[in-house]
Write a protein that holds these residues in place. Structure first.
Motif, PDB file in Angstrom:
ATOM      1  N   VAL A  39       0.854  -1.181   0.000  1.00 26.54           N
ATOM      2  CA  VAL A  39       0.000   0.000   0.000  1.00 26.54           C
ATOM      3  C   VAL A  39       0.894   1.236   0.000  1.00 26.54           C
ATOM      4  O   VAL A  39       1.860   1.317   0.776  1.00 26.54           O
ATOM      5  CB  VAL A  39      -0.908   0.005   1.255  1.00 26.54           C
ATOM      6  N   ALA A  40       0.559   2.213  -0.855  1.00 30.42           N
ATOM      7  CA  ALA A  40       1.307   3.472  -0.885  1.00 30.42           C
ATOM      8  C   ALA A  40       1.021   4.240   0.402  1.00 30.42           C
ATOM      9  O   ALA A  40      -0.130   4.503   0.724  1.00 30.42           O
ATOM     10  CB  ALA A  40       0.897   4.294  -2.095  1.00 30.42           C
ATOM     11  N   GLU A  41       2.089   4.560   1.134  1.00 27.19           N
ATOM     12  CA  GLU A  41       1.942   5.273   2.404  1.00 27.19           C
ATOM     13  C   GLU A  41       2.352   6.734   2.322  1.00 27.19           C
ATOM     14  O   GLU A  41       1.882   7.541   3.099  1.00 27.19           O
ATOM     15  CB  GLU A  41       2.758   4.582   3.495  1.00 27.19           C
ATOM     16  N   ALA A  42       3.247   7.069   1.401  1.00 28.64           N
ATOM     17  CA  ALA A  42       3.709   8.455   1.290  1.00 28.64           C
ATOM     18  C   ALA A  42       4.229   8.695  -0.125  1.00 28.64           C
ATOM     19  O   ALA A  42       4.723   7.782  -0.781  1.00 28.64           O
ATOM     20  CB  ALA A  42       4.799   8.731   2.306  1.00 28.64           C
ATOM     21  N   PHE A  43       4.114   9.947  -0.563  1.00 21.29           N
ATOM     22  CA  PHE A  43       4.579  10.349  -1.888  1.00 21.29           C
ATOM     23  C   PHE A  43       5.580  11.486  -1.719  1.00 21.29           C
ATOM     24  O   PHE A  43       5.287  12.477  -1.052  1.00 21.29           O
ATOM     25  CB  PHE A  43       3.403  10.816  -2.752  1.00 21.29           C
TER      26      PHE A  43
END
Length: 117
Positions: free
Chosen positions: A84-88
């Motif tokens: 899961v993408a947690e930060a960009f």
């Protein structure tokens, strides 16, 4: 090769996938970080990335990695396997300066019940 062995992967667990006498890809793990997962473009779409990912993360209770936003194939692979993408980020934290750099995480165990990719 000395740089790769002595500097790039110092202290990391590295797995190399070879097919037909050629290096098709490799993966490196350092603690709970997947630091590298690379496939030669000639070998993509054959399940090698899935097998490498499974092999190097089996038994890990939590896995983190960074991925370039532009790498759509890698993003699909990771998301298909529970990341899961947690930060960009804006790209300032990676050597290439490519935005966005995405921090992915996958809690839990990556075992045989995961779908093939």
């Amino acid at each position: 090769m000395r740089f790769v062995r002595g500097s790039l992967f110092t202290g990391q667990q590295v797995t190399v996938a070879t097919l037909q006498g050629t290096v098709a890809g490799f993966a490196a793990v350092d603690g709970d970080w997947l630091t590298q997962l690379y496939l030669d473009p000639a070998w993509t779409g054959r399940g090698i990335g899935t097998r490498l990912l499974r092999h190097v993360t089996t038994g890990m209770t939590h896995v983190k990695l960074f991925c370039f936003g532009a790498n759509a194939g890698a993003r699909r692979l990771y998301e298909r396997h529970g990341f899961v993408a947690e930060a960009f980020g804006n790209g300032s934290a990676n050597e290439e300066g490519l935005p966005p750099d995405i921090l992915y995480a996958r809690p839990g165990h990556f075992g045989p019940a995961c779908p093939a990719g």
